[in-house]
Design an enzyme around this catalytic site. Structure first.
Site, PDB file in Angstrom:
ATOM      1  N   GLY A  30       0.814  -1.213   0.000  1.00 50.13           N
ATOM      2  CA  GLY A  30       0.000   0.000   0.000  1.00 50.13           C
ATOM      3  C   GLY A  30       0.842   1.253   0.000  1.00 50.13           C
ATOM      4  O   GLY A  30       2.027   1.217  -0.341  1.00 50.13           O
ATOM      5  N   HIS A  33       2.515   4.850  -4.782  1.00 58.56           N
ATOM      6  CA  HIS A  33       3.033   6.043  -5.462  1.00 58.56           C
ATOM      7  C   HIS A  33       3.242   5.674  -6.926  1.00 58.56           C
ATOM      8  O   HIS A  33       2.971   4.535  -7.333  1.00 58.56           O
ATOM      9  CB  HIS A  33       4.333   6.516  -4.798  1.00 58.56           C
ATOM     10  N   GLY A  35       5.689   4.867  -8.586  1.00 60.33           N
ATOM     11  CA  GLY A  35       6.532   3.687  -8.821  1.00 60.33           C
ATOM     12  C   GLY A  35       5.683   2.421  -8.868  1.00 60.33           C
ATOM     13  O   GLY A  35       5.819   1.596  -9.780  1.00 60.33           O
ATOM     14  N   HIS A  36       4.768   2.286  -7.897  1.00 61.19           N
ATOM     15  CA  HIS A  36       3.881   1.109  -7.900  1.00 61.19           C
ATOM     16  C   HIS A  36       2.995   1.118  -9.152  1.00 61.19           C
ATOM     17  O   HIS A  36       2.756   0.083  -9.762  1.00 61.19           O
ATOM     18  CB  HIS A  36       2.930   1.134  -6.695  1.00 61.19           C
ATOM     19  N   LYS A 149      14.056  -0.824  -7.191  1.00 62.86           N
ATOM     20  CA  LYS A 149      14.539  -0.082  -6.018  1.00 62.86           C
ATOM     21  C   LYS A 149      14.893  -1.065  -4.897  1.00 62.86           C
ATOM     22  O   LYS A 149      15.863  -0.883  -4.187  1.00 62.86           O
ATOM     23  CB  LYS A 149      13.503   0.930  -5.522  1.00 62.86           C
ATOM     24  N   ASP A 150      14.063  -2.115  -4.788  1.00 61.24           N
ATOM     25  CA  ASP A 150      14.374  -3.174  -3.819  1.00 61.24           C
ATOM     26  C   ASP A 150      15.131  -4.264  -4.573  1.00 61.24           C
ATOM     27  O   ASP A 150      14.597  -5.347  -4.838  1.00 61.24           O
ATOM     28  CB  ASP A 150      13.078  -3.718  -3.215  1.00 61.24           C
TER      29      ASP A 150
HETATM   30  O1  PAF Z   1       8.212  -4.653  -1.694  1.00 62.21           O
HETATM   31  C1  PAF Z   1       7.218  -4.757  -0.947  1.00 62.21           C
HETATM   32  O2  PAF Z   1       6.399  -3.855  -0.835  1.00 62.21           O
HETATM   33  C2  PAF Z   1       7.051  -6.018  -0.111  1.00 62.21           C
HETATM   34  O3  PAF Z   1       8.285  -6.525   0.275  1.00 62.21           O
HETATM   35  C3  PAF Z   1       6.209  -7.088  -0.824  1.00 62.21           C
HETATM   36  C4  PAF Z   1       6.899  -7.620  -2.058  1.00 62.21           C
HETATM   37  C5  PAF Z   1       4.839  -6.535  -1.167  1.00 62.21           C
HETATM   38  C6  PAF Z   1       5.995  -8.290   0.123  1.00 62.21           C
HETATM   39  O4  PAF Z   1       5.309  -7.923   1.287  1.00 62.21           O
END
Ligand code: PAF
Length: 278
Positions: A30, A33, A35-36, A149-150
């Site tokens: 949730g 932004h 990016g999502h 980013k992750d």
């Molecule tokens: O990157 C994230 O927001 C979280 O690590 C994910 C992949 C939704 C898992 O909870």
């Protein structure tokens, strides 16, 4: 846009579609932004049906303060998902995914999870992989979309699908940045305008590495350390130079492998991460 709160409702609905249809899945916590939204837009372009989950996964937080502070903006998130024509949103309560008292599963991701986020957030990747595996088993998507980013998370999810012997395709989407260069993050909403300006040091250091790769890793490390020492409110947690495929520390650039520079830093108690692939 369909919104489901339970896996039973979600899978019942998914079963009404022709099995030939491709399913794109974007897991999120949730506080969405742009990016999502880019991830969902890629899913919309590449797949017939796009699903987004919104679930703040407790098992991946090693720090309860961090979990409590995590922004919750469900109404606004749903509006944003509607705007990008997301087909399905899954917003489960915890008991739809975890049995009472259930802990994260123990995974072995070797060097991928040993350093950086794995070192500074013990248990984080076990928690993350636990929930992503659950989502993959419920949804069985054709493709799943994750932000670069992750970066370490992205590499671990690729390893996870191999361990699951699954053919889910993991798509990494380049980091979306604000005009200033600051990487988009749900945590940015916790920062004042001044703090955001100070936090630009992170992306500036990463850009410096790209532009001055020839200086070599140890000089670049010194540069970053000294830049953070001079800053008032930013506290460097790590600045690591790693191989992209193994996320292992490197001391020199490797001709045969791509590398990444990854930074984690705190500003006014908010933890930010960013990276650049070289
Ligand atoms: O990157 C994230 O927001 C979280 O690590 C994910 C992949 C939704 C898992 O909870």
């Amino acid at each position: 846009m369909k919104i489901f709160k339970t896996k039973t409702e979600l899978t019942t609905y998914l079963n009404t579609f022709d099995s030939e249809k491709s399913v794109g899945f974007t897991p999120t916590m949730g506080a969405l932004h742009s990016g999502h939204l880019q991830l969902i837009e890629s899913s919309k372009r590449e797949c017939d049906i796009s699903i987004c989950s919104i679930f703040v996964n407790p098992t991946q937080f090693n720090n309860s303060g961090d979990l409590e502070k995590y922004p919750n903006t469900l109404k606004a998130d749903l509006r944003k998902l509607k705007k990008v024509n997301c087909d399905i949103v899954y917003t489960p309560f915890i008991d739809d995914l975890y049995a009472k008292g259930e802990k994260a599963k123990e995974f072995n991701f070797g060097s991928l999870a040993a350093s950086m986020e794995g070192e500074y957030r013990p248990g984080h990747f076990n928690g993350m992989a636990t929930i992503v595996e659950k989502f993959f088993n419920i949804i069985n998507p054709t493709k799943a979309f994750f932000g670069q980013k992750d970066l370490q998370q992205l590499q671990i999810v690729k390893a996870l699908v191999k361990q699951m012997q699954s053919d889910i395709e993991i798509i990494g989407i380049p980091t979306i940045r604000e005009g200033s260069g600051l990487a988009k993050s749900s945590r940015n909403s916790l920062l004042s305008a001044n703090a955001k300006t100070e936090a630009l040091l992170i992306s500036k250091c990463l850009n410096f590495c790209t532009e001055n790769k020839n200086l070599g890793i140890s000089e670049l490390q010194k540069y970053i350390k000294s830049a953070f020492e001079k800053s008032r409110n930013l506290e460097l947690e790590y600045a690591e130079f790693v191989s992209l495929n193994q996320m292992k520390e490197i001391k020199e650039w490797e001709a045969e492998n791509q590398s990444a520079v990854c930074i984690a830093a705190y500003i006014y108690g908010v933890r930010l991460i960013d990276n650049i692939i070289l």
